[in-house]
Design a protein around this motif. Sequence first.
Motif, PDB file in Angstrom:
ATOM      1  N   ALA A 349       0.867  -1.184   0.000  1.00 16.23           N
ATOM      2  CA  ALA A 349       0.000   0.000   0.000  1.00 16.23           C
ATOM      3  C   ALA A 349       0.901   1.230   0.000  1.00 16.23           C
ATOM      4  O   ALA A 349       1.913   1.264   0.715  1.00 16.23           O
ATOM      5  CB  ALA A 349      -0.912   0.008   1.219  1.00 16.23           C
ATOM      6  N   THR A 350       0.565   2.196  -0.844  1.00 14.32           N
ATOM      7  CA  THR A 350       1.296   3.464  -0.875  1.00 14.32           C
ATOM      8  C   THR A 350       0.280   4.600  -0.839  1.00 14.32           C
ATOM      9  O   THR A 350      -0.931   4.372  -0.885  1.00 14.32           O
ATOM     10  CB  THR A 350       2.169   3.587  -2.145  1.00 14.32           C
ATOM     11  N   GLU A 351       0.794   5.816  -0.770  1.00 11.28           N
ATOM     12  CA  GLU A 351      -0.082   6.988  -0.742  1.00 11.28           C
ATOM     13  C   GLU A 351       0.017   7.732  -2.075  1.00 11.28           C
ATOM     14  O   GLU A 351       0.968   8.476  -2.322  1.00 11.28           O
ATOM     15  CB  GLU A 351       0.292   7.925   0.410  1.00 11.28           C
ATOM     16  N   ALA A 352      -0.948   7.508  -2.962  1.00 10.86           N
ATOM     17  CA  ALA A 352      -1.084   8.336  -4.149  1.00 10.86           C
ATOM     18  C   ALA A 352      -1.501   9.736  -3.690  1.00 10.86           C
ATOM     19  O   ALA A 352      -1.961   9.912  -2.557  1.00 10.86           O
ATOM     20  CB  ALA A 352      -2.127   7.738  -5.083  1.00 10.86           C
ATOM     21  N   PRO A 353      -1.334  10.756  -4.535  1.00  8.20           N
ATOM     22  CA  PRO A 353      -1.730  12.106  -4.092  1.00  8.20           C
ATOM     23  C   PRO A 353      -3.142  12.153  -3.538  1.00  8.20           C
ATOM     24  O   PRO A 353      -3.432  12.913  -2.610  1.00  8.20           O
ATOM     25  CB  PRO A 353      -1.596  12.935  -5.369  1.00  8.20           C
ATOM     26  N   ARG A 354      -4.052  11.344  -4.072  1.00  5.85           N
ATOM     27  CA  ARG A 354      -5.427  11.410  -3.610  1.00  5.85           C
ATOM     28  C   ARG A 354      -5.785  10.359  -2.592  1.00  5.85           C
ATOM     29  O   ARG A 354      -6.952  10.266  -2.196  1.00  5.85           O
ATOM     30  CB  ARG A 354      -6.376  11.300  -4.793  1.00  5.85           C
ATOM     31  N   GLY A 355      -4.826   9.523  -2.158  1.00  4.22           N
ATOM     32  CA  GLY A 355      -5.138   8.614  -1.070  1.00  4.22           C
ATOM     33  C   GLY A 355      -4.513   7.244  -1.191  1.00  4.22           C
ATOM     34  O   GLY A 355      -3.729   6.956  -2.103  1.00  4.22           O
ATOM     35  N   LEU A 356      -4.895   6.379  -0.258  1.00  6.69           N
ATOM     36  CA  LEU A 356      -4.316   5.044  -0.135  1.00  6.69           C
ATOM     37  C   LEU A 356      -4.563   4.212  -1.395  1.00  6.69           C
ATOM     38  O   LEU A 356      -5.674   4.154  -1.914  1.00  6.69           O
ATOM     39  CB  LEU A 356      -4.948   4.343   1.069  1.00  6.69           C
ATOM     40  N   LEU A 357      -3.513   3.532  -1.843  1.00  7.80           N
ATOM     41  CA  LEU A 357      -3.576   2.694  -3.045  1.00  7.80           C
ATOM     42  C   LEU A 357      -3.037   1.315  -2.683  1.00  7.80           C
ATOM     43  O   LEU A 357      -1.916   1.189  -2.185  1.00  7.80           O
ATOM     44  CB  LEU A 357      -2.732   3.332  -4.159  1.00  7.80           C
ATOM     45  N   TYR A 358      -3.846   0.262  -2.934  1.00  7.19           N
ATOM     46  CA  TYR A 358      -3.482  -1.099  -2.526  1.00  7.19           C
ATOM     47  C   TYR A 358      -3.289  -1.998  -3.743  1.00  7.19           C
ATOM     48  O   TYR A 358      -4.090  -1.959  -4.691  1.00  7.19           O
ATOM     49  CB  TYR A 358      -4.578  -1.686  -1.624  1.00  7.19           C
ATOM     50  N   HIS A 359      -2.202  -2.820  -3.725  1.00  9.03           N
ATOM     51  CA  HIS A 359      -1.944  -3.816  -4.778  1.00  9.03           C
ATOM     52  C   HIS A 359      -1.649  -5.177  -4.137  1.00  9.03           C
ATOM     53  O   HIS A 359      -0.997  -5.243  -3.089  1.00  9.03           O
ATOM     54  CB  HIS A 359      -0.708  -3.441  -5.614  1.00  9.03           C
ATOM     55  N   ARG A 360      -2.093  -6.260  -4.833  1.00  8.80           N
ATOM     56  CA  ARG A 360      -1.717  -7.629  -4.449  1.00  8.80           C
ATOM     57  C   ARG A 360      -1.463  -8.430  -5.714  1.00  8.80           C
ATOM     58  O   ARG A 360      -2.221  -8.319  -6.702  1.00  8.80           O
ATOM     59  CB  ARG A 360      -2.831  -8.313  -3.644  1.00  8.80           C
ATOM     60  N   TYR A 361      -0.387  -9.264  -5.693  1.00 13.31           N
ATOM     61  CA  TYR A 361      -0.057 -10.107  -6.841  1.00 13.31           C
ATOM     62  C   TYR A 361       0.251 -11.526  -6.381  1.00 13.31           C
ATOM     63  O   TYR A 361       0.934 -11.726  -5.364  1.00 13.31           O
ATOM     64  CB  TYR A 361       1.160  -9.551  -7.604  1.00 13.31           C
ATOM     65  N   LEU A 362      -0.227 -12.498  -7.161  1.00  5.19           N
ATOM     66  CA  LEU A 362       0.106 -13.915  -6.978  1.00  5.19           C
ATOM     67  C   LEU A 362       0.956 -14.340  -8.172  1.00  5.19           C
ATOM     68  O   LEU A 362       0.524 -14.206  -9.326  1.00  5.19           O
ATOM     69  CB  LEU A 362      -1.180 -14.747  -6.906  1.00  5.19           C
ATOM     70  N   LEU A 363       2.176 -14.827  -7.913  1.00  4.73           N
ATOM     71  CA  LEU A 363       3.096 -15.260  -8.970  1.00  4.73           C
ATOM     72  C   LEU A 363       3.257 -16.768  -8.948  1.00  4.73           C
ATOM     73  O   LEU A 363       3.245 -17.393  -7.872  1.00  4.73           O
ATOM     74  CB  LEU A 363       4.472 -14.607  -8.764  1.00  4.73           C
ATOM     75  N   ASP A 364       3.449 -17.371 -10.152  1.00  3.56           N
ATOM     76  CA  ASP A 364       3.700 -18.818 -10.211  1.00  3.56           C
ATOM     77  C   ASP A 364       5.214 -19.097 -10.215  1.00  3.56           C
ATOM     78  O   ASP A 364       6.030 -18.177 -10.046  1.00  3.56           O
ATOM     79  CB  ASP A 364       3.001 -19.447 -11.422  1.00  3.56           C
ATOM     80  N   ASP A 365       5.592 -20.345 -10.423  1.00  3.68           N
ATOM     81  CA  ASP A 365       7.008 -20.734 -10.346  1.00  3.68           C
ATOM     82  C   ASP A 365       7.879 -19.990 -11.358  1.00  3.68           C
ATOM     83  O   ASP A 365       9.096 -19.876 -11.181  1.00  3.68           O
ATOM     84  CB  ASP A 365       7.154 -22.246 -10.583  1.00  3.68           C
ATOM     85  N   HIS A 366       7.285 -19.533 -12.452  1.00  5.57           N
ATOM     86  CA  HIS A 366       8.036 -18.845 -13.505  1.00  5.57           C
ATOM     87  C   HIS A 366       7.977 -17.318 -13.373  1.00  5.57           C
ATOM     88  O   HIS A 366       8.410 -16.600 -14.275  1.00  5.57           O
ATOM     89  CB  HIS A 366       7.487 -19.256 -14.876  1.00  5.57           C
TER      90      HIS A 366
END
Length: 435
Positions: A349-366
Amino acid sequence: MTTASASRTIRVETLARVEGEGALYIKLAGEHVTDVKLSIYEPPRMFEAFLRGRHFSEVPDITARICGICPFAYQMSSVHALEAALGVTIDPAVRLLRRLFYCGEWIESHALHIYMLHAPDFLGFQDAVAMAAQHRELVERALRLKKVGNTLMVVLGGREIHPISATVGGFYKTPRKQQLTALVPELEWALEAALQTVEFTSKLEFPDFEQDYIFVALHHPQEYPLNEGRIVSSSGLDIRAAEYEEHFVESHVKHSNALHSTLRGRGSYLVGPLARFSLDYEQLPREAQQAAVAAGLKPPVKNPFRSIVVRAVELVFACAEALRLIREYEPPAASRVEVAAGPGVGHAATEAPRGLLYHRYLLDDHGLVRAAKIVPPTAQNQKRIEDDLREYAARLSGWPLADATWKCEQAVRNYDPCISCATHFLKVTIEQERP
């Protein structure tokens, strides 16, 4: 306005001075608001679907395309999440460069919103072009401030919009110290201009309107939050980014292509400048705190119309922080660390100028993306905007059409400076049910 009918409806077909396509519908029965809909009818953009099957190294350049005003926030949120998934540790000098990058984005974004998109509401102009006829100095100050932020983005990212230098593990290329110190004179001017911006905005007239918000923002014990920290709230929440989805939920609503976010068991909440100022005031540098005090601000600020003043205080912070980081900058030994592909799940989570921004990623073996989730500030604030309009619109029941229209749009623009590119006309219809 339709006054002969039993019901009264405020209908904004296309919101002006916002980025993207949106409309507003408010229905009143007497002085009571019976329905509010902030409709985001712009088609879904499918970025989370675009990312599936992509190699992790491609993700930062794709996510930067999500927004033309705050591309680095999207880019850096993905980088942080992917580094968490792959167990990457970066050079401390790279961390400071990323923080400096954020300052550039905040400067250009906040200057744009304060002067070009929000100030015309308070000064009675349809737009910044009309405002320039009587307030040329304000528009010139805005343009120069925006140029300062854009120049910082170019030096660090290669170009103003959709930068290309950031990657998982660091930067493809880092600037020389001389490149950054050359920016100091303009940043010193920008700091003075930001202080003048606080003074200017503090003298505007604000409606007497306060709300009891649940504020949500990042919190870092030593720094005003930009690119890392715990997620905290004014109601006592204190969690890691990895716990975000345990506490926040998104839901579809029939009238909008943007999802509504709510805090489980609590409902709507607010992210952005008011939240950061209220939860992280002690982390502001001395210059910004002094400017806030001189402007009559103290946390918490509960009047959304005063967000323009708080945003100006954050402009002071961004300029002062950029100067500090440049003066302390020493180039890293290596611009980035090599990152091996592998499986993992990462959150950030980071703070974009207009507010909280959330990211999630699922990666495989490659190292290919199998799932991605992105929650922008706009989605997090959308229900809160409707809740506020439900309270505020009741005061517009007897207003003339033009004034009601103006205030409805201004109320929306209080919250989200990053829905701010498209300029369209505005049409309002008011119908009211008479007792």
